[in-house]
Design an enzyme around this catalytic site. Sequence first.
Site, PDB file in Angstrom:
ATOM      1  N   ARG A  63       0.900  -1.279  -0.055  1.00 45.06           N
ATOM      2  CA  ARG A  63      -0.398  -0.222   0.032  1.00 45.06           C
ATOM      3  C   ARG A  63       0.620   1.315   0.037  1.00 45.06           C
ATOM      4  O   ARG A  63       0.495   2.392  -0.725  1.00 45.06           O
ATOM      5  CB  ARG A  63      -0.739   0.359   1.121  1.00 45.06           C
ATOM      6  CG  ARG A  63      -2.618  -0.627   0.940  1.00 45.06           C
ATOM      7  CD  ARG A  63      -3.252  -0.405   1.979  1.00 45.06           C
ATOM      8  NE  ARG A  63      -3.304   0.847   3.026  1.00 45.06           N
ATOM      9  CZ  ARG A  63      -3.327   1.954   2.658  1.00 45.06           C
ATOM     10  NH1 ARG A  63      -4.528   2.274   1.785  1.00 45.06           N
ATOM     11  NH2 ARG A  63      -3.270   3.098   2.858  1.00 45.06           N
ATOM     12  N   ARG A  89     -10.997   4.480  -2.616  1.00 44.63           N
ATOM     13  CA  ARG A  89      -9.322   3.841  -1.475  1.00 44.63           C
ATOM     14  C   ARG A  89      -8.593   4.310  -0.850  1.00 44.63           C
ATOM     15  O   ARG A  89      -9.733   6.068  -0.250  1.00 44.63           O
ATOM     16  CB  ARG A  89      -8.392   3.931  -2.682  1.00 44.63           C
ATOM     17  CG  ARG A  89      -8.184   2.959  -3.861  1.00 44.63           C
ATOM     18  CD  ARG A  89      -8.034   1.746  -3.777  1.00 44.63           C
ATOM     19  NE  ARG A  89      -8.297   0.208  -4.877  1.00 44.63           N
ATOM     20  CZ  ARG A  89      -8.447  -0.923  -4.886  1.00 44.63           C
ATOM     21  NH1 ARG A  89      -7.703  -1.421  -3.920  1.00 44.63           N
ATOM     22  NH2 ARG A  89      -8.005  -1.558  -6.193  1.00 44.63           N
ATOM     23  N   ILE A  90      -8.850   4.127  -0.042  1.00 44.55           N
ATOM     24  CA  ILE A  90      -8.052   4.341   1.467  1.00 44.55           C
ATOM     25  C   ILE A  90      -6.849   5.584   1.043  1.00 44.55           C
ATOM     26  O   ILE A  90      -5.636   4.838   0.461  1.00 44.55           O
ATOM     27  CB  ILE A  90      -7.920   4.118   2.725  1.00 44.55           C
ATOM     28  CG1 ILE A  90      -9.064   2.995   2.870  1.00 44.55           C
ATOM     29  CG2 ILE A  90      -7.462   4.726   3.811  1.00 44.55           C
ATOM     30  CD1 ILE A  90     -10.494   3.683   2.885  1.00 44.55           C
ATOM     31  N   HIS A 107     -19.483  11.883  -0.234  1.00 45.77           N
ATOM     32  CA  HIS A 107     -19.426  10.141   0.433  1.00 45.77           C
ATOM     33  C   HIS A 107     -21.068  10.518   0.614  1.00 45.77           C
ATOM     34  O   HIS A 107     -21.594  11.052   0.587  1.00 45.77           O
ATOM     35  CB  HIS A 107     -18.360  10.488   2.163  1.00 45.77           C
ATOM     36  CG  HIS A 107     -19.683   9.238   2.598  1.00 45.77           C
ATOM     37  ND1 HIS A 107     -18.680   7.763   2.095  1.00 45.77           N
ATOM     38  CD2 HIS A 107     -20.966   8.196   3.693  1.00 45.77           C
ATOM     39  CE1 HIS A 107     -19.871   6.869   3.143  1.00 45.77           C
ATOM     40  NE2 HIS A 107     -20.380   7.149   3.657  1.00 45.77           N
ATOM     41  N   ALA A 140      -6.498  10.883   7.548  1.00 41.47           N
ATOM     42  CA  ALA A 140      -5.726   9.693   7.762  1.00 41.47           C
ATOM     43  C   ALA A 140      -7.365   8.568   7.930  1.00 41.47           C
ATOM     44  O   ALA A 140      -7.178   7.867   7.449  1.00 41.47           O
ATOM     45  CB  ALA A 140      -5.248   9.582   8.926  1.00 41.47           C
TER      46      ALA A 140
HETATM   47  C1  GRF Z   1     -20.764   8.402  -5.298  1.00 36.45           C
HETATM   48  O1  GRF Z   1     -21.706   8.276  -5.183  1.00 36.45           O
HETATM   49  C2  GRF Z   1     -19.651   8.382  -3.626  1.00 36.45           C
HETATM   50  O2  GRF Z   1     -19.964   9.186  -3.356  1.00 36.45           O
HETATM   51  C3  GRF Z   1     -19.972   7.082  -3.342  1.00 36.45           C
HETATM   52  O3  GRF Z   1     -19.521   6.710  -5.486  1.00 36.45           O
HETATM   53  C4  GRF Z   1     -20.362   7.274  -5.681  1.00 36.45           C
HETATM   54  C5  GRF Z   1     -19.614   7.118  -7.399  1.00 36.45           C
HETATM   55  O4  GRF Z   1     -20.217   8.070  -8.697  1.00 36.45           O
HETATM   56  N1  GRF Z   1     -18.120   6.508  -3.684  1.00 36.45           N
HETATM   57  P1  GRF Z   1     -19.331   8.305  -9.647  1.00 36.45           P
HETATM   58  O5  GRF Z   1     -18.461   6.775 -10.189  1.00 36.45           O
HETATM   59  O6  GRF Z   1     -19.247  10.006  -9.349  1.00 36.45           O
HETATM   60  O7  GRF Z   1     -20.663   8.072 -10.530  1.00 36.45           O
END
Ligand code: GRF
Length: 198
Positions: A63, A89-90, A107, A140
């Site tokens: 990673r 990914r983190i 999110h 983080a």
């Molecule tokens: C979004 O809802 C984002 O928050 C989530 O996955 C979706 C991605 O959508 N993690 P896109 O690839 O931008 O259409």
Amino acid sequence: MLARIVVLVSGAGSNLQALLDADQDSYAVVGVVADRPDAQGLARADDRGLPTLVVDPGDFPDRAAWDTALAHGIGDWAPDWVVCAGFMRILGPAMLDAFPQRIVNTHPALLPSFPGAHGVRDALAYGARVTGCTVHLVDAGVDTGPILAQAAVQIAPDDDEGTLHERIKVVERELLVDIVTRLSAVGCTVEGRRVTIP
Ligand code: GRF
């Protein structure tokens, strides 16, 4: 002077598309990065003639090596802001050190509720009546960084993960474009968990 934006994607890339389709009067998308070669967002970037980069964790021994390669690759574009738009990914220390308080994530839930990869599914399973989306700075943790903006979405009785996520994404795209536009224009100040966009 337009702010230089690098967008990170893993999937469909509709949030990237919204950033590309917006007026872009305060920013310019200067590069698009994916963690997988089949991310649809790469084709959206190609259509605009934008440079792309694939940094696939499978190509690295661990990673940390992946995270360092990501930071170097993105750094070559000298971005003012890095936007994780459906990037699954983190990020690690190399990325966080390279772009301190300069990485934004979106999110599909109202954080701190339902962090992680299944925010929409988890809100439904919990029986929540309202969920939404959160645009935040990346730290983080997993979806733990200081919150820039949130918008609520009602959960309908007959929603499934797909229908709910699609309604969230409509709101999410608008919120992300608004925040990226404002950050690009005036930046933000961060005091603890509280962020101010002047
Ligand atoms: C979004 O809802 C984002 O928050 C989530 O996955 C979706 C991605 O959508 N993690 P896109 O690839 O931008 O259409």
